[in-house]
Design a protein around this motif. Structure first.
Motif: not given
Ligand code: GUN
Ligand code: ZN
Length: 454
Positions: A183-184, A187, A220, A223-224, A228
């Protein structure tokens, strides 16, 4: 030489038959919304902006120093807009027989796996050349999960001169291991691309955060992305309510959401810069939420038929005043042709129009051409920049040879523009596209191998 004369010398004046939408609303049947200049002139400056549009006789006098380009037997129309297309899927085009989820697993995920930077480097120029050869001057494009390959796509879009909204696909669950992202990382890589490319070349290249669709994204991640994209002023593009199996799956994955649209609403993903492809099976509650958010819905009629997804309610959505563009959705759709898209939009409406027979709303050639040009531009938030031949806009246009079916120019009377629109939509294809210009730059010129006459 005075300053005005030298500025005019660097202008270009294209003499042609000009066909452009005029007016602030949307075309209604017989509204005269499309304006035809039989012997027209389009004057552009060295920055690729439109200076004047009008009758040749007037503008030739006003811009007597401009370089003249004589296309008097050709038509100039605004460039076409493909509001939803997947570049890495181009090699998997035309594979019929499966519905969405099955098709993704059988053909599409394997094709996207192959989309290395080397493949991106060889495929992107071919893909952009094909779009330009169809007269497409603006496209909203999905790449794959690979940031390095997406970088190549941006570089090619920059070089080829096309106007594009591009995004790296994001997916962190429910996809094969070989495509699943952390996920990170998803992003962070998307944000890097956005920072590097969003707004490049004076806003010709724009970034879209691209969470693929709800089933392949964690809460998650969604949402991010919502937060962003707002922070960066960038686009969001995703798929919405395309296929019944997909919708059932979304219900299971997001039990707390009222419906599919609500999944995106709760993640803060809905807004005027959100491009939602398909939106076939949305209920009234969803329609209202999307309208309130001013989200852009992308009608993909060829894909919806090809993957047996369903028939979008175009007429109702337009009557509600939704913002709608047209998308080829290649490889979900079997062609990049905007002409095929426009035809399919009419056929789909006709296939389901019986209950609406007396509603007075028809999907006409003038309307679908509007969706493929100014309507699409407005839906993408680019209505001040492109979509019509108007002073102040960028010179994004297509030169069409319609000599195979154009009427004699003499005696153009009542209803002739409608006949022209009808034939343009139903009889044209890429053989009629002679040249494609984006921001005044010649990006495509047809090789005269086959005659456009047939
Ligand atoms: N839904 C999720 N991914 C895709 C895709 O690549 N194409 C289409 N048509 N629908 C999708
Ligand atoms: Zn798609």
């Amino acid at each position: 030489m005075n300053r005005q004369a030298s500025a005019e010398m660097s202008q270009k004046l294209f003499r042609a038959k000009l066909l452009t939408p005029e007016g602030t609303g949307r075309p209604a049947p017989g509204s005269g919304f499309w304006r035809l200049y039989d012997d027209g002139a389009l004057v552009i400056d060295t920055n690729g902006r439109i200076v004047s549009v009008g009758d040749y006789a007037d503008l030739a006098r006003e811009h007597s120093e401009a370089e003249k380009i004589d296309l008097s037997d050709k038509f100039i129309v605004p460039g076409f807009i493909d509001a939803h297309v997947h570049l890495p899927q181009y090699p998997a085009i035309g594979l019929y027989g499966r519905e969405l989820l099955d098709w993704l697993n059988a053909y599409i995920f394997p094709a996207e796996k192959e989309f290395t930077p080397k493949v991106a480097d060889s495929l992107s120029p071919i893909f952009f050349d094909r779009l330009l050869a169809y007269g497409v001057t603006t496209a909203a494009i999905y790449t794959s999960v690979r940031a390095d390959s997406t970088w190549k796509v941006f570089e090619w879009a920059e070089r080829k001169g096309i106007r594009a909204i591009i995004g790296k696909v994001m997916m962190d669950r429910n996809v094969p291991d070989y495509l699943r992202e952390d996920t990170r990382t998803s992003i962070a890589e998307s944000d890097q691309l956005c920072k590097a490319w969003h707004g490049q070349d004076d806003d010709r290249l724009l970034y879209a955060f691209t969470p693929r669709f709800a089933p392949s994204c964690s809460q998650e991640l969604l949402d991010k992305v919502g937060a962003l994209a707002r922070e960066r002023g960038a686009y969001v593009q995703t798929h919405l309510s395309e296929n019944s199996g997909e919708i059932k799956w979304v219900k299971q994955l997001f039990p707390e959401s009222r419906n599919y649209t609500d999944v995106y609403a709760r993640a803060g993903l809905l807004g005027p810069k959100t491009l939602l492809a398909h939106a076939i099976h949305i209920d009234q509650d969803e329609q209202r939420a999307l309208l309130a958010a001013e989200a852009c819905l992308v009608h993909c009629p060829t894909s919806n038929l090809f993957l047996k997804s369903g028939l979008m309610h175009l007429a109702e959505l337009l009557q509600m005043r939704h913002r709608v563009g047209l998308g080829s959705d290649v490889a979900g759709g079997p062609t990049l042709s905007p002409f095929s898209l426009m035809q399919a939009a009419i056929y789909v409406h006709n296939a389901r129009c019986l209950p609406l027979a007396n509603s007075g709303f028809d999907v006409t050639p003038g309307l679908v051409l509007y969706l493929a040009t100014l309507g699409g531009a407005r839906a993408l938030g680019l209505g001040r920049t492109t979509g019509s031949l108007e002073p102040g806009k960028d010179a994004d246009f297509v030169v069409l040879d319609l000599s195979s079916f154009d009427q004699s120019l003499a005696n153009r009377g009542e209803g002739e523009v409608d006949k022209l629109l009808s034939r343009l939509v139903f009889l044209s294809d890429d053989r009629n596209v002679e040249q494609t210009y984006v921001r005044g730059r010649l990006c495509y010129e047809r090789q005269q191998r086959n005659s456009a006459k047939r």
